[in-house]
Design a protein around this motif. Structure first.
Motif, PDB file in Angstrom:
ATOM      1  N   ALA A 230      10.355   1.644  -5.166  1.00 29.89           N
ATOM      2  CA  ALA A 230      10.129   0.238  -5.465  1.00 29.89           C
ATOM      3  C   ALA A 230       8.647  -0.004  -5.701  1.00 29.89           C
ATOM      4  O   ALA A 230       7.797   0.815  -5.387  1.00 29.89           O
ATOM      5  CB  ALA A 230      10.614  -0.621  -4.296  1.00 29.89           C
ATOM      6  N   SER A 231       8.318  -1.169  -6.241  1.00 28.41           N
ATOM      7  CA  SER A 231       6.931  -1.527  -6.510  1.00 28.41           C
ATOM      8  C   SER A 231       6.568  -2.782  -5.735  1.00 28.41           C
ATOM      9  O   SER A 231       6.689  -3.894  -6.236  1.00 28.41           O
ATOM     10  CB  SER A 231       6.723  -1.760  -8.020  1.00 28.41           C
ATOM     11  N   PRO A 232       6.164  -2.623  -4.459  1.00 33.62           N
ATOM     12  CA  PRO A 232       5.822  -3.783  -3.655  1.00 33.62           C
ATOM     13  C   PRO A 232       4.608  -4.495  -4.219  1.00 33.62           C
ATOM     14  O   PRO A 232       3.840  -3.943  -4.998  1.00 33.62           O
ATOM     15  CB  PRO A 232       5.534  -3.181  -2.279  1.00 33.62           C
ATOM     16  N   SER A 233       4.401  -5.715  -3.800  1.00 38.19           N
ATOM     17  CA  SER A 233       3.348  -6.535  -4.382  1.00 38.19           C
ATOM     18  C   SER A 233       1.954  -6.045  -4.018  1.00 38.19           C
ATOM     19  O   SER A 233       1.005  -6.274  -4.760  1.00 38.19           O
ATOM     20  CB  SER A 233       3.518  -7.991  -3.925  1.00 38.19           C
ATOM     21  N   SER A 234       1.812  -5.386  -2.875  1.00 42.50           N
ATOM     22  CA  SER A 234       0.483  -4.956  -2.477  1.00 42.50           C
ATOM     23  C   SER A 234       0.570  -3.778  -1.535  1.00 42.50           C
ATOM     24  O   SER A 234       1.587  -3.523  -0.908  1.00 42.50           O
ATOM     25  CB  SER A 234      -0.267  -6.103  -1.800  1.00 42.50           C
ATOM     26  N   GLY A 235      -0.529  -3.061  -1.440  1.00 41.03           N
ATOM     27  CA  GLY A 235      -0.670  -1.985  -0.482  1.00 41.03           C
ATOM     28  C   GLY A 235      -2.055  -2.073   0.113  1.00 41.03           C
ATOM     29  O   GLY A 235      -2.936  -2.769  -0.404  1.00 41.03           O
ATOM     30  N   ALA A 236      -2.278  -1.352   1.192  1.00 39.45           N
ATOM     31  CA  ALA A 236      -3.564  -1.438   1.883  1.00 39.45           C
ATOM     32  C   ALA A 236      -4.727  -1.046   0.972  1.00 39.45           C
ATOM     33  O   ALA A 236      -5.839  -1.560   1.120  1.00 39.45           O
ATOM     34  CB  ALA A 236      -3.536  -0.556   3.126  1.00 39.45           C
ATOM     35  N   LEU A 237      -4.484  -0.134   0.032  1.00 37.37           N
ATOM     36  CA  LEU A 237      -5.557   0.356  -0.841  1.00 37.37           C
ATOM     37  C   LEU A 237      -5.395  -0.125  -2.279  1.00 37.37           C
ATOM     38  O   LEU A 237      -5.944   0.469  -3.212  1.00 37.37           O
ATOM     39  CB  LEU A 237      -5.613   1.886  -0.792  1.00 37.37           C
ATOM     40  N   GLU A 238      -4.659  -1.201  -2.467  1.00 34.26           N
ATOM     41  CA  GLU A 238      -4.496  -1.750  -3.819  1.00 34.26           C
ATOM     42  C   GLU A 238      -5.865  -2.121  -4.388  1.00 34.26           C
ATOM     43  O   GLU A 238      -6.714  -2.688  -3.699  1.00 34.26           O
ATOM     44  CB  GLU A 238      -3.616  -2.995  -3.787  1.00 34.26           C
ATOM     45  N   GLY A 239      -6.082  -1.770  -5.654  1.00 38.05           N
ATOM     46  CA  GLY A 239      -7.357  -2.037  -6.298  1.00 38.05           C
ATOM     47  C   GLY A 239      -8.297  -0.853  -6.304  1.00 38.05           C
ATOM     48  O   GLY A 239      -9.325  -0.871  -6.987  1.00 38.05           O
ATOM     49  N   ILE A 240      -7.976   0.198  -5.550  1.00 36.72           N
ATOM     50  CA  ILE A 240      -8.780   1.418  -5.546  1.00 36.72           C
ATOM     51  C   ILE A 240      -8.276   2.337  -6.648  1.00 36.72           C
ATOM     52  O   ILE A 240      -7.078   2.622  -6.740  1.00 36.72           O
ATOM     53  CB  ILE A 240      -8.688   2.137  -4.180  1.00 36.72           C
ATOM     54  N   LEU A 241      -9.174   2.813  -7.480  1.00 35.53           N
ATOM     55  CA  LEU A 241      -8.818   3.740  -8.554  1.00 35.53           C
ATOM     56  C   LEU A 241      -9.290   5.140  -8.188  1.00 35.53           C
ATOM     57  O   LEU A 241     -10.477   5.369  -7.946  1.00 35.53           O
ATOM     58  CB  LEU A 241      -9.447   3.300  -9.874  1.00 35.53           C
TER      59      LEU A 241
END
Length: 418
Positions: A7-18
């Motif tokens: 699934a693709s949850p709306s956010s994760g703890a490291l969302e935005g890190i590339l």
């Protein structure tokens, strides 16, 4: 079982890190930990795909000749949640593309031989020239410096030179390594922690860092109390698998497998009386043979006579009981004991089921969904999740290179390629 099925949850703890991960056996678990927590991880593979795609064991009956399926079970487990691009770093075009990607990235993970990237014009200094906040983590057998740094070494060699391999196996055999690239996993775990520290500093100061991880040194830290035994007692810890170190402590066969119990010996004498009371309650034949002051002495518990008697009394009785029965009975009496579980036991574990430890994955090209292990932690507000199946080689080339085309190398444009 976690039913998210990628699934693709709306956010994760490291969302935005590339994160950029240059494919390699020693670094893929490090990249996986970032991907599982929501970071956008781009797996950089050579044309045709990384060698890690050929790691056994394989899913029987699944072919990958068409490039549209992945049959390596370790590869799928370690690369879920990642995107894949193919770059030929032997060419000027490939190296230029890596520079373009690094200009927008927060972290680059690599495990090549020290100096290899620098020789190709992709040193940390050159990659961070247009992105000073870039963190680069290198996970290699012996680190970036020292006389061993250029030596090639596989997982088993890293375990051996770190000293850990010496403790694995049986007293009458050569050392035996545990399955599953344990040294690489250890290096990846230390690498992930060090990377997070460097990323935290980079976020606060705008200044990145080159993180240098030696897998050998990671394995030295995994040696439990072997160093302390030598420093305090002059004792070299040795392989003890299969041995009854003390009467009442060791591995014992039961009706459906084995249990490990710790009822006697150094640090365990306080459990001896509880064990004897347990056996008396069960009406175990011969339990009276375990009475007497001698059984409170560690030296006697180490003797062959004590081990033989305990095995004759406890071993014969335990051989007719199940792992579950012995575990529950021992726990009720506060006697340390644990079942030695097979894979089927773990999958059926009520504790792991309650924690939703296993997740179901629908990997394209596979004949049916499969279960894979989850993480040993839970985050309530920013949960771990399988966000996508393992990628095909170059699956995201068009998506990522289209976003890079004609884009200036600006630090805050990373959203364009996520």
């Amino acid at each position: 079982m976690n039913q998210n099925s990628c699934a693709s949850p709306s956010s994760g703890a490291l969302e935005g890190i590339l994160v950029l991960e240059i494919a390699g056996a020693a670094v893929q678990y490090c990249g996986k930990m970032f991907a599982d927590l929501g970071a956008d991880v781009i797996l950089i593979e050579p044309p045709g795909g990384a060698s890690t795609r050929e790691a056994a064991p394989f899913l029987e009956g699944t072919l990958d000749d068409d490039g549209q399926s992945v049959r390596s079970l370790p590869f799928v487990y370690l690369n879920t949640g990642k995107k894949s691009v193919t770059l030929d770093l032997q060419t000027a075009e490939g190296r230029a593309s890596l520079h373009r990607l690094a200009a927008h990235a927060d972290l680059l993970i690599e495990g090549g031989r020290p100096g290899e990237l620098a020789a190709a014009g992709c040193s940390y200094e050159s990659l961070s020239a247009s992105n000073p906040a870039l963190v680069m983590t290198s996970i290699t057998p012996y680190g970036q410096t020292g006389p061993y740094s250029s030596h090639e070494a596989e997982d088993l060699v890293c375990m051996a030179t770190g000293g850990f391999l010496y403790l694995g196996g049986y007293p009458d055999t050569p050392p035996i390594g545990a399955y599953g690239n344990q040294a690489y996993f250890c290096g990846s775990m230390f690498g992930a922690v060090a990377s997070m520290l460097a990323l935290t500093r980079a976020e606060a100061t705008g200044q990145g860092d080159h993180v240098d991880v030696s897998i050998q040194e990671c394995m030295v830290l995994a040696m439990e109390n072997a160093v302390q035994f030598y420093e305090l007692e002059g004792t070299l810890r040795r392989r003890t698998a299969g041995l009854q170190r003390f009467a009442g402590t060791g591995v014992y066969a039961c009706a459906d497998g084995y249990i490990y119990m710790m009822a006697g010996g150094i640090g365990a004498n306080r459990f001896w009386d509880r064990t004897i009371e347990w056996l008396k309650e069960e009406g175990v034949p011969g339990v009276e043979r375990l009475y007497g002051d001698a059984w409170s002495k560690t030296a006697y518990l180490q003797s062959d006579e004590a081990k033989r008697i305990f095995m004759e009394v406890f071993g014969e009785w335990a051989g007719k009981k199940t792992k579950a029965y012995l575990y529950a009975a021992a726990q009720d009496r506060h006697v340390p004991a644990a079942a030695i579980n097979a894979v089927d036991d773990l999958v059926a574990s009520p504790q792991l089921a309650a924690r939703q430890y296993f997740s179901e994955i629908n990997q394209p090209g596979w004949p049916r969904p499969a279960l894979i292990p989850g993480p040993p932690y839970q985050l309530t507000r920013t949960p771990w999740a399988l966000r996508r199946p393992a990628p095909f080689p170059g699956q995201h080339n068009d998506e990522i290179f289209r976003a890079l085309k004609n884009r200036p190398q600006r630090r805050h444009d990373k959203e364009e390629i996520q």
